[in-house]
Motif scaffolding. Structure first.
Motif, PDB file in Angstrom:
ATOM      1  N   THR A  30       0.921  -1.130  -0.046  1.00 51.86           N
ATOM      2  CA  THR A  30      -0.127  -0.039  -0.006  1.00 51.86           C
ATOM      3  C   THR A  30       0.906   1.294   0.105  1.00 51.86           C
ATOM      4  OG1 THR A  30      -1.649   1.295   1.322  1.00 51.86           O
ATOM      5  CG2 THR A  30      -0.189  -0.244   2.617  1.00 51.86           C
ATOM      6  N   PHE A  31       0.460   2.423   0.242  1.00 52.08           N
ATOM      7  CA  PHE A  31       1.215   3.706   0.282  1.00 52.08           C
ATOM      8  C   PHE A  31       0.883   4.683   1.540  1.00 52.08           C
ATOM      9  CE2 PHE A  31       0.706   2.357  -4.112  1.00 52.08           C
ATOM     10  CZ  PHE A  31       1.754   2.670  -4.725  1.00 52.08           C
ATOM     11  N   SER A  32       1.874   5.168   1.906  1.00 47.55           N
ATOM     12  CA  SER A  32       1.512   6.203   3.023  1.00 47.55           C
ATOM     13  C   SER A  32       0.332   6.817   2.929  1.00 47.55           C
ATOM     14  CB  SER A  32       2.841   7.071   3.225  1.00 47.55           C
ATOM     15  OG  SER A  32       2.992   7.738   2.027  1.00 47.55           O
ATOM     16  N   ALA A  33      -0.428   7.390   3.943  1.00 42.18           N
ATOM     17  CA  ALA A  33      -1.608   7.975   3.700  1.00 42.18           C
ATOM     18  C   ALA A  33      -1.787   9.239   2.988  1.00 42.18           C
ATOM     19  CB  ALA A  33      -2.532   7.888   5.138  1.00 42.18           C
ATOM     20  N   ASP A  34      -0.867  10.337   2.890  1.00 43.24           N
ATOM     21  CA  ASP A  34      -1.094  11.559   2.271  1.00 43.24           C
ATOM     22  C   ASP A  34      -0.351  11.459   0.941  1.00 43.24           C
ATOM     23  OD1 ASP A  34      -2.632  13.133   3.803  1.00 43.24           O
ATOM     24  OD2 ASP A  34      -0.970  13.169   5.420  1.00 43.24           O
ATOM     25  N   ASP A  35      -0.855  11.723  -0.097  1.00 44.15           N
ATOM     26  CA  ASP A  35      -0.144  11.872  -1.377  1.00 44.15           C
ATOM     27  C   ASP A  35       0.188  13.348  -1.594  1.00 44.15           C
ATOM     28  OD1 ASP A  35      -2.426  12.978  -1.965  1.00 44.15           O
ATOM     29  OD2 ASP A  35      -3.232  11.336  -3.102  1.00 44.15           O
ATOM     30  N   PHE A  36       0.490  13.472  -2.966  1.00 45.69           N
ATOM     31  CA  PHE A  36       1.212  14.989  -3.145  1.00 45.69           C
ATOM     32  C   PHE A  36      -0.180  16.027  -3.039  1.00 45.69           C
ATOM     33  CE2 PHE A  36       5.612  15.201  -4.324  1.00 45.69           C
ATOM     34  CZ  PHE A  36       5.920  14.006  -4.111  1.00 45.69           C
ATOM     35  N   GLU A  37      -1.281  15.378  -3.306  1.00 44.55           N
ATOM     36  CA  GLU A  37      -2.556  16.080  -3.419  1.00 44.55           C
ATOM     37  C   GLU A  37      -2.834  16.706  -1.836  1.00 44.55           C
ATOM     38  OE1 GLU A  37      -5.928  17.888  -2.590  1.00 44.55           O
ATOM     39  OE2 GLU A  37      -5.872  15.712  -2.137  1.00 44.55           O
ATOM     40  N   SER A  38      -3.009  15.548  -0.890  1.00 43.09           N
ATOM     41  CA  SER A  38      -3.322  15.944   0.282  1.00 43.09           C
ATOM     42  C   SER A  38      -2.154  16.590   1.213  1.00 43.09           C
ATOM     43  CB  SER A  38      -3.956  14.727   1.010  1.00 43.09           C
ATOM     44  OG  SER A  38      -2.917  13.534   1.382  1.00 43.09           O
ATOM     45  N   GLY A  39      -1.088  15.979   0.852  1.00 38.25           N
ATOM     46  CA  GLY A  39       0.027  16.386   1.545  1.00 38.25           C
ATOM     47  C   GLY A  39       0.518  17.828   1.235  1.00 38.25           C
ATOM     48  N   THR A  40       0.376  18.356   0.179  1.00 36.13           N
ATOM     49  CA  THR A  40       0.674  19.761  -0.133  1.00 36.13           C
ATOM     50  C   THR A  40      -0.482  20.877   0.207  1.00 36.13           C
ATOM     51  OG1 THR A  40      -0.168  19.500  -2.310  1.00 36.13           O
ATOM     52  CG2 THR A  40       2.461  19.376  -2.090  1.00 36.13           C
ATOM     53  N   ARG A  41      -1.525  20.088   0.328  1.00 35.75           N
ATOM     54  CA  ARG A  41      -2.708  20.827   0.560  1.00 35.75           C
ATOM     55  C   ARG A  41      -2.514  21.112   2.264  1.00 35.75           C
ATOM     56  NH1 ARG A  41      -7.201  18.038   1.863  1.00 35.75           N
ATOM     57  NH2 ARG A  41      -6.897  16.550   0.600  1.00 35.75           N
ATOM     58  N   ALA A  42      -2.013  20.210   3.147  1.00 31.92           N
ATOM     59  CA  ALA A  42      -1.760  20.384   4.344  1.00 31.92           C
ATOM     60  C   ALA A  42      -0.787  21.690   4.442  1.00 31.92           C
ATOM     61  CB  ALA A  42      -1.443  19.127   5.116  1.00 31.92           C
ATOM     62  N   ALA A  43       0.434  21.260   3.836  1.00 29.05           N
ATOM     63  CA  ALA A  43       1.324  22.287   3.656  1.00 29.05           C
ATOM     64  C   ALA A  43       0.976  23.831   3.530  1.00 29.05           C
ATOM     65  CB  ALA A  43       2.334  21.882   2.617  1.00 29.05           C
ATOM     66  N   LEU A  44       0.384  23.905   2.573  1.00 31.64           N
ATOM     67  CA  LEU A  44      -0.453  25.319   2.322  1.00 31.64           C
ATOM     68  C   LEU A  44      -1.138  25.740   3.568  1.00 31.64           C
ATOM     69  CD1 LEU A  44      -1.080  25.112  -1.541  1.00 31.64           C
ATOM     70  CD2 LEU A  44       0.629  26.572  -0.327  1.00 31.64           C
ATOM     71  N   ALA A  45      -2.012  25.095   4.074  1.00 32.13           N
ATOM     72  CA  ALA A  45      -2.841  25.224   5.101  1.00 32.13           C
ATOM     73  C   ALA A  45      -2.026  25.675   6.355  1.00 32.13           C
ATOM     74  CB  ALA A  45      -3.646  24.271   5.489  1.00 32.13           C
ATOM     75  N   GLY A  46      -0.648  25.130   6.309  1.00 33.47           N
ATOM     76  CA  GLY A  46       0.236  25.310   7.618  1.00 33.47           C
ATOM     77  C   GLY A  46       0.952  26.299   7.425  1.00 33.47           C
ATOM     78  N   GLY A  47       1.164  26.992   6.194  1.00 34.45           N
ATOM     79  CA  GLY A  47       2.353  28.095   5.806  1.00 34.45           C
ATOM     80  C   GLY A  47       3.499  27.787   5.044  1.00 34.45           C
ATOM     81  N   THR A  48       3.423  26.364   4.625  1.00 39.73           N
ATOM     82  CA  THR A  48       4.431  25.843   3.929  1.00 39.73           C
ATOM     83  C   THR A  48       4.325  25.828   2.479  1.00 39.73           C
ATOM     84  OG1 THR A  48       5.326  24.233   5.832  1.00 39.73           O
ATOM     85  CG2 THR A  48       5.855  23.701   3.690  1.00 39.73           C
ATOM     86  N   THR A  49       5.218  26.232   1.725  1.00 41.48           N
ATOM     87  CA  THR A  49       5.036  26.552   0.377  1.00 41.48           C
ATOM     88  C   THR A  49       5.968  25.541  -0.560  1.00 41.48           C
ATOM     89  OG1 THR A  49       6.566  28.382   0.547  1.00 41.48           O
ATOM     90  CG2 THR A  49       4.255  29.108   0.564  1.00 41.48           C
TER      91      THR A  49
END
Ligand SMILES: [Zn+2]
Ligand SMILES: [Zn+2]
Ligand SMILES: [Zn+2]
Ligand SMILES: [Zn+2]
Ligand SMILES: [Zn+2]
Ligand SMILES: [Zn+2]
Ligand SMILES: [Zn+2]
Ligand SMILES: [Zn+2]
Lengths: 461, 461, 461, 461
Positions: free
Chosen positions: D70-89
């Motif tokens: 399987t895969f780690s739960a966050d992919d580039f979609e959800s992971g970078t969405r989380a990033a932006l929400a937390g100020g990471t660009t």
């Protein structure tokens, strides 16, 4: 001299690791029978002007070590003869099993060689491979009185063991109450560096030094300390040659870990410039591992001995002849690694250590004899001037002088790395279990006089 | 027991700083006459299940010390009684001249007080002021057998000496082959901090701790080490309580300087939270300088004892009663500084050190007795279990237990800072120069039994 | 050039503490107006083959400093002329009140002297005595834009302050949001050592070095750090010359303390052997405090600059003539302390630092300009190549070479401690607030061009 | 918003790693066009009460990482969405070739996954096996803009490389001007310890922590530093979690080695007690390597960030669901290693770092953005608020508060290791190349907005 007769050493000053006191020493039955004023005995040794110290113990020798179809140049006969001539009364040699070989078989081979020894001796067992048989035999080895086990982190492809093997062995030693020992150099990096240097055309002895710089040793020391701590075993690091290793040892000791470092007399007084000597023979004769370092590293080692962060001075005596060294002409990796030192360790250390104020006479005794006797668990039988201890004694004349030279030394080698050094401070007499083993410049203990010193395990740390 | 009769201690295990060995000990004429198996004597002390160790030496006490028109609560009678009850057979007290007072006069006062001692004792001389007379008398003091000189870097306005005075005194001590000692806290900063705290309304015992934080001690330690090194004198730092001081000592020792640190048993087991106790009396009873520190500092001290970077465990025994402590109600700077510990030092250290695996029994002997005997140059007369040494011995029962309490302790103080602590490991007998001085829970050595132990200077470092 | 005209620097590579980037720089109205490609202006400076860096800031000079009825040889005219010729565009000098003198009066004197400056300047105020008046005036001094206060732990009997005075002053500085600075040497010990050496007949310049060894500096550094931390004030240690001081600074920084160290260019490249030169003049001309150290200390300083544990390279420029140095013939304590360096700091550091790989060009900018601008709170007005920053710039030719010599240097002194050193890397142009202040080997900024740079306090740490 | 339109951020305070200054910021064409007062643009973002900082860069993520089929739960979609929400660009993810797999093939796989990213990204290439093909392809990888290469010293039997492989790879990286990276744990010892613990019946999550203690990490860090230095390559140590590693890094940096350490936000605020939680799920959800440490290690990490001995704060974001974690029920070695943190890194670090006074706002920017941009050689395109830099910006409201919870976070995981932590300091807006990517609590940048950031090699050290 009949075994029932007694000997008294008179007019000297006893110097131990602990104390300096004027007293006579009475020897009977091979051991010290009494210490005090006005003792008398059947024979008298006059120690006027001299110090009476425990005989030196050299914890690191390679006598008659197999090498490329031949052997290191000094065997137990010449090696222990050199030892006695220099005030050393016990050597500890390394039994080296071949890969796959039984430890007990290797021990039998070494026991056989040692039958010719002039002075007492013991063994460390090298763990040069790993398997169930090694695991099992370690208990027998310990039962035979050999409780210290050596591991090589260098010499990739022959003696080197990996971290998981080292950890397994260390845990086994912990269970046996033994002592783990290591030769600390990162063998992977040394092998890569040597190959790189040879490929680049650096084939001379200086390549040996370039291929194993100080930080390669420091790293391995640090790693071994971690593994020993995880395994719960005390650790003895042989031939500590540099500040990086010393720093790792200091850090460990300050954290309460039971770790000891052993500088060699060679590293204390000889430096890396030896390898840049234009004479190939001169440089190759000094090839050993670790190689000699620069003055800053020497300062670190001396400071460690004074401060107590380093514990013992050894020789790693592994003599070769010039002819043997020349196996490495054109390829420094083929130069046999090793130098001698058994006869010179004490006079050189006294001269460069006590003579310069770096070490007190008591510290001299500690680092040449008593500390290692404690570490190897044969104190106070050895390493002490105490009632009941073996009468392994040096009558040391601090004013006697000589110039070190291969001409006249006891070793079978045709050169001496200390050639031309003037030393002040020499044994007048050396006693081995009460027998005068060296006197008037001559070794008087017969071949085979030496006996094996078995050692018990200690309670695991 | 007539002086010509002998005593033999049988069935015990001798534990020295160096060795653990089963043997009997024969005592004759106040000294150890023989060590070995199957000895016999006129009297027998049974040491079954016990360890035979050198009696404790407490290098830091203040008995009958003058204070604000009165004296510290324990004098040489009660103080040395407490010492023997706890396995300590020698104390070293501080002769404290008043500003301007002759050192020899101060010594006469202290010699007079000490006539009542139950156990042996020696003195350190405090250098509390500086002038030609002090310079001159230091030689007489040394000739009288007192070769250690104490200096206070704190207590501004009374005992404190400045850097130039300290340097002058240290150079004088170097010439005399003596030992420099310091109380290391930056007195200027402590005074300013105390004034600032009082001005801000912090008047309780916690203000004492706030006014002398760890780095104020560390700085002074570092400074004293530099000054000692410039003067060429060995240095002993009393009551090392924190990592900052310990770090300075480690750094100095690693650089080959002859420097020793002395943690107190109080600092090893009690911490700063004592000063935040809601009961003023509870907190004030613990006021001493340096104050108790936090757990991280305690860890540092224990590690130092194990690693050898710290050398001796003392008490700074300076007992006061609760009534005396109350002089400081409303102003923490007026609370008399000091706590007791003479009776408790060995049991507490054994319990919290050996009982937890932090120290081996040999290390316990080293830090309670042998190390300081060597530093103060009275080894092996004191601090040893060796033929010829004074028979100052403890027969130590490692299984004996008690709960420490002011009810029943020997001290004149009405409280005990270790109150309620359960200890395991107690003296069954204490011998002072061969005399049974403590047995069956009772001190049996008479008042005045104690003798002065003069000490010679050593060759300057 | 009319103030309304613009200048563009073309074809160069901008090097800041942070970045290396090719771009043009447009200067207008004395500040940087734009950075980018293809800029144009009224005047063009060609920087082909050159680096465009922030002008150097020398935080430590003593221009026209009063001394024994005369003055140091360089005043603000010749000193700042030397600065510009060497790429330094701002100096910070020390206003030194006499004992008892008003701080504001001293400031007025220094402001008067500085009117002749060719480049910008600021001041540190020295706290050379303590009292209510000093305490009160410190606020006025800070309000006048001088927020850094210097203290001398040496020069006993003249400039030296004691620990309690230092602590009081540091607390005051903390309240003002200022920066504490110290000259760190233990003045008590230096004075005693100097007296001892003179008494022993050591009167030459080498006695100066013997009287103030490295550990005397290290101790004072360590002490000042503790006092600053207790006072809650950031601390700047001038002329850090040795490993002992550096170690104290490293330890403090690792504990999160705001402490900076300043090696001098002299200590980085000159060593103690200068004082053993047979020519009295040669040796005396190098007398400064702290004295030059050995190579091991130099290595420590270079490593500190690379690792970031040391922050700024200064000169302590305090030039004297040979005639002035000879005041100390027969008594080294009377040799005026000080050497020059303003013109040589950048070329020597570039040659021995960047040219050898010890420092990157960015690190060079950091330690000669940007770091001190931040510490003194005048960044990014000074120390930056950024839009809006003062156009204090160097057009640095990394290939230009010269041999340093007193013949032709700007300083009024008749000698140069770097005499004969060949440097590679020199300013082609130096700009001060947009004005070409040095070009073609000539200083072109007029006397009085320099302006005072006031600085604000920071929020207390 | 048409690409030709401009945006101006007004009324805020710019905070960079270097400076704090009030100014407006004009954004045009995705980059910063101007910085200064009174700027105007087509659109206005009001930053009243806010800080304008460079967007966060997370140098350590594992998005859509293959794991046990399987895969780690966050992919580039959800992971970078989380990033932006937390100020990471910008995030930097690890391309992980299978053993034997082509590096370029792995890169193609990761490039494919990253097509969905909301924010910019780059890659590190993992060297998970060694051979001529790897050696050859490393040049292509570097040419593709990926100049940092990761090595695992743990995960024996899968990702782990040996010392000789690491050395060979490091030398190759040195030739390419790249950066070596390591996961530092001694894989041999971890494997042995895990086996031993399982054999002894310790199967729960606490066994994970027991099997990889701090010194196992410290040893590997020390070893990697030596190997990097021998190879002449700069070294970045990921997830530095303990004092032992930090000490090795400090020692190396002080010796002038180019080494950086990266604490994770998790290790800074969470500790080992999490693993002793009675709820298996609670403990297992926190399983990652290295495991959380005790408070003393946390103190060391915070001190390192303040002192500059540690450089970057990352997340090692590798989210799993509770269901995935339960693969390890009954055998802790089968619990997937990893936790999330992309959305929480900045708010948690601000709260626990800036909010407590441990870090200044400038230091916050340095460790979350600028330092890593410099290390990865994409500064000042990223990590800067400077004219010409990408307009990756955070408008940070230091007073905004929220309580972290899995309910409402962006990650696909069903839990959050910071659950319940109240943070103060949140992004009001996040801009990615000038586009408002997060506002009013919503991520507004579309899937696929993110672009790959290629990086050039640097000149070898
Ligand atoms: Zn070896
Ligand atoms: Zn060997
Ligand atoms: Zn005291
Ligand atoms: Zn005291
Ligand atoms: Zn100065
Ligand atoms: Zn100066
Ligand atoms: Zn990892
Ligand atoms: Zn990872």
């Amino acid at each position: 001299m009949p075994a029932t007769q007694t000997t008294v050493i008179k007019n000297g000053t006893i110097v131990t690791h602990d104390l300096t006191v004027r007293a006579d020493v009475l020897v009977a039955g091979g051991v010290i029978a009494a210490i005090g004023p006005n003792l008398s005995g059947d024979h008298v040794i006059d120690a006027t002007g001299c110090l009476i110290m425990p005989g030196g113990i050299d914890p690191h020798t390679h006598l008659e070590m197999p090498f490329m179809g031949t052997f290191s140049a000094d065997d137990f006969e010449s090696g222990t003869r050199a030892a006695l001539a220099g005030g050393t009364t016990m050597v500890v040699d390394f039994a080296l099993p071949d890969p796959g070989q039984s430890l007990m078989d290797a021990l039998a081979v070494w026991s056989n060689k040692s039958a010719r020894a002039h002075c007492d001796y013991s063994f460390h067992m090298a763990v040069t491979w790993w398997g169930q048989r090694v695991f099992d035999e370690m208990e027998q080895v310990a039962a035979a009185g050999i409780t210290s086990f050596k591991h090589f982190m260098a010499y990739k492809g022959s003696l080197m063991v990996n971290d998981d093997e080292m950890f397994a062995s260390f845990r086994r030693i912990a269970d046996l109450g033994g002592l783990a020992m290591i030769h600390a150099e990162n063998g992977d990096i040394v092998a890569e560096m040597a190959a790189k240097l040879l490929a680049a055309g650096t084939t001379g002895p200086e390549g040996h030094a370039y291929s194993r710089p100080a930080q390669v040793e420091g790293e391995a020391t640090n790693r071994a300390i971690m593994i020993a701590d995880m395994a719960g075993v005390p650790l003895y690091i042989v031939h500590t040659s540099c500040e990086e290793s010393h720093e790792a040892i200091r850090r460990a000791r300050q954290a309460g870990k039971r770790v000891w470092g052993e500088p060699l007399i060679q590293h204390l007084v000889l430096d890396e410039t030896e390898y840049f000597h234009p004479d190939w023979d001169h440089a190759a004769r000094r090839v050993m591992s670790p190689p000699f370092r620069n003055k800053a590293h020497q300062d670190s080692l001396w400071a460690g001995l004074a401060a107590g962060s380093l514990s013992c001075v050894a020789t790693d005596h592994c003599a070769f002849t010039t002819a043997q060294k020349r196996f490495g002409l054109g390829d420094f990796t083929k130069i046999p690694n090793g130098t001698g030192g058994l006869e010179d360790r004490l006079p050189v250390l006294w001269t460069c250590g006590v003579g310069t104020g770096r070490l007190t006479p008591n510290e001299f005794v500690a680092v040449t004899s008593t500390n290692i006797a404690k570490i190897l668990n044969c104190y106070p039988r050895k390493g002490a001037v105490a009632v009941g201890s073996d009468a392994d004694l040096i009558i040391w004349d601090p004013e006697a002088e000589k110039t070190i030279s291969a001409a006249g030394h006891q070793s079978n080698s045709d050169f001496n790395v200390f050639e031309g050094m003037k030393v002040r401070g020499l044994p007048r007499y050396t006693l081995s279990r009460g027998v005068v083993a060296f006197a008037d410049g001559k070794v008087t203990a017969p071949e085979g006089h030496g006996a094996f010193v078995p050692r018990k395990g200690t309670t695991p740390v």
